[in-house]
Design a protein around this motif. Sequence first.
Motif, PDB file in Angstrom:
ATOM      1  N   VAL A 181      12.860  -1.627   1.169  1.00  0.00           N
ATOM      2  CA  VAL A 181      12.513  -0.996  -0.097  1.00  0.00           C
ATOM      3  C   VAL A 181      12.689  -2.001  -1.235  1.00  0.00           C
ATOM      4  CG1 VAL A 181      12.953   0.937  -1.659  1.00  0.00           C
ATOM      5  CG2 VAL A 181      13.369   1.210   0.808  1.00  0.00           C
ATOM      6  N   LEU A 182      11.688  -2.069  -2.098  1.00  0.00           N
ATOM      7  CA  LEU A 182      11.756  -2.890  -3.312  1.00  0.00           C
ATOM      8  C   LEU A 182      11.931  -1.966  -4.514  1.00  0.00           C
ATOM      9  CD1 LEU A 182      11.361  -5.508  -5.005  1.00  0.00           C
ATOM     10  CD2 LEU A 182       8.890  -5.080  -4.879  1.00  0.00           C
ATOM     11  N   ILE A 183      12.953  -2.213  -5.312  1.00  0.00           N
ATOM     12  CA  ILE A 183      13.166  -1.474  -6.555  1.00  0.00           C
ATOM     13  C   ILE A 183      12.581  -2.284  -7.702  1.00  0.00           C
ATOM     14  CG2 ILE A 183      14.895  -0.606  -8.185  1.00  0.00           C
ATOM     15  CD1 ILE A 183      16.775  -0.183  -5.799  1.00  0.00           C
ATOM     16  N   VAL A 184      11.735  -1.651  -8.506  1.00  0.00           N
ATOM     17  CA  VAL A 184      11.189  -2.297  -9.710  1.00  0.00           C
ATOM     18  C   VAL A 184      11.603  -1.445 -10.902  1.00  0.00           C
ATOM     19  CG1 VAL A 184       9.146  -3.246 -10.830  1.00  0.00           C
ATOM     20  CG2 VAL A 184       9.226  -3.093  -8.331  1.00  0.00           C
ATOM     21  N   PRO A 242       6.254  -8.429   2.039  1.00  0.00           N
ATOM     22  CA  PRO A 242       5.952  -7.065   1.592  1.00  0.00           C
ATOM     23  C   PRO A 242       6.908  -6.031   2.180  1.00  0.00           C
ATOM     24  CG  PRO A 242       3.953  -8.197   2.287  1.00  0.00           C
ATOM     25  CD  PRO A 242       5.107  -9.065   2.702  1.00  0.00           C
ATOM     26  N   PRO A 243       7.500  -5.198   1.332  1.00  0.00           N
ATOM     27  CA  PRO A 243       8.343  -4.103   1.814  1.00  0.00           C
ATOM     28  C   PRO A 243       7.473  -2.947   2.284  1.00  0.00           C
ATOM     29  CG  PRO A 243       8.185  -3.999  -0.552  1.00  0.00           C
ATOM     30  CD  PRO A 243       7.411  -5.220  -0.132  1.00  0.00           C
ATOM     31  N   LYS A 244       8.106  -1.920   2.795  1.00  0.00           N
ATOM     32  CA  LYS A 244       7.383  -0.719   3.226  1.00  0.00           C
ATOM     33  C   LYS A 244       7.285   0.299   2.102  1.00  0.00           C
ATOM     34  CE  LYS A 244       5.431   1.269   6.866  1.00  0.00           C
ATOM     35  NZ  LYS A 244       4.320   0.650   7.600  1.00  0.00           N
ATOM     36  N   LEU A 245       8.206   0.210   1.119  1.00  0.00           N
ATOM     37  CA  LEU A 245       8.251   1.187   0.037  1.00  0.00           C
ATOM     38  C   LEU A 245       8.654   0.497  -1.258  1.00  0.00           C
ATOM     39  CD1 LEU A 245       8.228   4.206  -0.912  1.00  0.00           C
ATOM     40  CD2 LEU A 245      10.667   4.269  -0.303  1.00  0.00           C
ATOM     41  N   GLY A 305      -3.813  -4.154  -0.857  1.00  0.00           N
ATOM     42  CA  GLY A 305      -3.988  -4.898   0.382  1.00  0.00           C
ATOM     43  C   GLY A 305      -2.780  -4.881   1.297  1.00  0.00           C
ATOM     44  N   LEU A 306      -1.724  -4.184   0.887  1.00  0.00           N
ATOM     45  CA  LEU A 306      -0.490  -4.155   1.677  1.00  0.00           C
ATOM     46  C   LEU A 306      -0.269  -2.772   2.276  1.00  0.00           C
ATOM     47  CD1 LEU A 306       1.875  -6.006  -0.843  1.00  0.00           C
ATOM     48  CD2 LEU A 306       0.655  -6.999   1.110  1.00  0.00           C
ATOM     49  N   ASP A 307       0.443  -2.738   3.399  1.00  0.00           N
ATOM     50  CA  ASP A 307       0.852  -1.478   4.009  1.00  0.00           C
ATOM     51  C   ASP A 307       2.163  -1.054   3.350  1.00  0.00           C
ATOM     52  OD1 ASP A 307       1.292   0.708   5.606  1.00  0.00           O
ATOM     53  OD2 ASP A 307       1.960  -0.451   7.352  1.00  0.00           O
ATOM     54  N   CYS A 308       2.041  -0.549   2.138  1.00  0.00           N
ATOM     55  CA  CYS A 308       3.219  -0.306   1.311  1.00  0.00           C
ATOM     56  C   CYS A 308       3.003   0.956   0.489  1.00  0.00           C
ATOM     57  CB  CYS A 308       3.444  -1.512   0.397  1.00  0.00           C
ATOM     58  SG  CYS A 308       4.843  -1.351  -0.707  1.00  0.00           S
ATOM     59  N   ALA A 353      -0.285   6.941  -4.917  1.00  0.00           N
ATOM     60  CA  ALA A 353       1.181   6.978  -4.992  1.00  0.00           C
ATOM     61  C   ALA A 353       1.721   8.054  -4.061  1.00  0.00           C
ATOM     62  CB  ALA A 353       1.632   7.247  -6.420  1.00  0.00           C
ATOM     63  N   PHE A 354       2.746   7.733  -3.309  1.00  0.00           N
ATOM     64  CA  PHE A 354       3.330   8.693  -2.376  1.00  0.00           C
ATOM     65  C   PHE A 354       3.974   9.848  -3.126  1.00  0.00           C
ATOM     66  CE2 PHE A 354       6.771  10.367   0.257  1.00  0.00           C
ATOM     67  CZ  PHE A 354       6.123  10.591   1.453  1.00  0.00           C
ATOM     68  N   ASP A 355       4.596   9.545  -4.271  1.00  0.00           N
ATOM     69  CA  ASP A 355       5.247  10.594  -5.056  1.00  0.00           C
ATOM     70  C   ASP A 355       5.328  10.146  -6.507  1.00  0.00           C
ATOM     71  OD1 ASP A 355       6.481  12.974  -5.647  1.00  0.00           O
ATOM     72  OD2 ASP A 355       8.217  12.672  -4.349  1.00  0.00           O
ATOM     73  N   TYR A 356       5.548  11.114  -7.408  1.00  0.00           N
ATOM     74  CA  TYR A 356       5.617  10.871  -8.848  1.00  0.00           C
ATOM     75  C   TYR A 356       6.812  11.646  -9.371  1.00  0.00           C
ATOM     76  CZ  TYR A 356       3.578  10.151 -13.568  1.00  0.00           C
ATOM     77  OH  TYR A 356       3.339   9.760 -14.865  1.00  0.00           O
ATOM     78  N   ILE A 357       7.831  10.923  -9.854  1.00  0.00           N
ATOM     79  CA  ILE A 357       9.071  11.550 -10.299  1.00  0.00           C
ATOM     80  C   ILE A 357       9.311  11.192 -11.761  1.00  0.00           C
ATOM     81  CG2 ILE A 357      11.567  11.679  -9.965  1.00  0.00           C
ATOM     82  CD1 ILE A 357      11.128  11.034  -7.034  1.00  0.00           C
ATOM     83  N   LEU A 358       9.557  12.213 -12.581  1.00  0.00           N
ATOM     84  CA  LEU A 358       9.763  12.007 -14.007  1.00  0.00           C
ATOM     85  C   LEU A 358      11.232  11.740 -14.330  1.00  0.00           C
ATOM     86  CD1 LEU A 358       7.454  14.786 -15.506  1.00  0.00           C
ATOM     87  CD2 LEU A 358       7.098  12.321 -15.648  1.00  0.00           C
TER      88      LEU A 358
END
Length: 230
Positions: A8-11, A51-54, A77-80, A102-107
């Motif tokens: 997992v990559l945190i941005v 590339p991370p998975k998430l 282009g990534l499996d992410c 996007a897999f999910d959207y959190i406010l």
Amino acid sequence: MQPEIFDVLIVEDESQLARLYADLIHQHPQLRLFASATTLSEAKAFLRQCPPKLVLLDNYLPDGKGISLIESELLKGLDCSVIFITAASDMDTCSQAIRCGAFDYILKPVSWKRLRQSLERFVQFANTQRTFKVVDQQNVDILYQLQSKNFNDEGGNKGIEENTLSLIREIFASEQQQYFSVDEVVQHTGLSKTTIRRYLEHLLDIGTLSVEMRYGKIGHPRRLYRRTER
């Protein structure tokens, strides 16, 4: 089949939030923190490197908006997968994120129960993908349900000890109108920041506390907690 570990990559440029995201990642046996980035340029460098998975992605970053990364050819282009965590509550940004997959959207301010559920859904989604070699309509339906399903957080009380919970409740009960930061609750109890954050977010999830983002002239906003008025 051995469980796969998902990087997992945190941005996120708010260091306190990034640490809290990292705590949740460390708590899941199939998630591993790959790296943390505070800018879009750093995030792109990590994505090119390994590339991370998430990706847990904030929208408002010092050098641009996270939504541009979701739309980029690099990420496409990534499996992410991306869990978009942002203060952007406008429908245009939300629609863009959904259109871009996007897999999910959190406010923000983030509900940690909601984020835990999202991480768990992602892991189940990724595990299910591994088991399907050929898909039929039933399998496709299962994948879509995993992405949208709202899990009951049956394990949400794990790690919550009643005596410690009562100790923290008493702080807010004595000063109902007062806001407390994590550091102030640490001073009152002598417990670690990690422990205090877990209990405060539990009390937030069950409605005992409310949270306010306090913005100062310099630096990032602080999360301040107060007892919910009844």
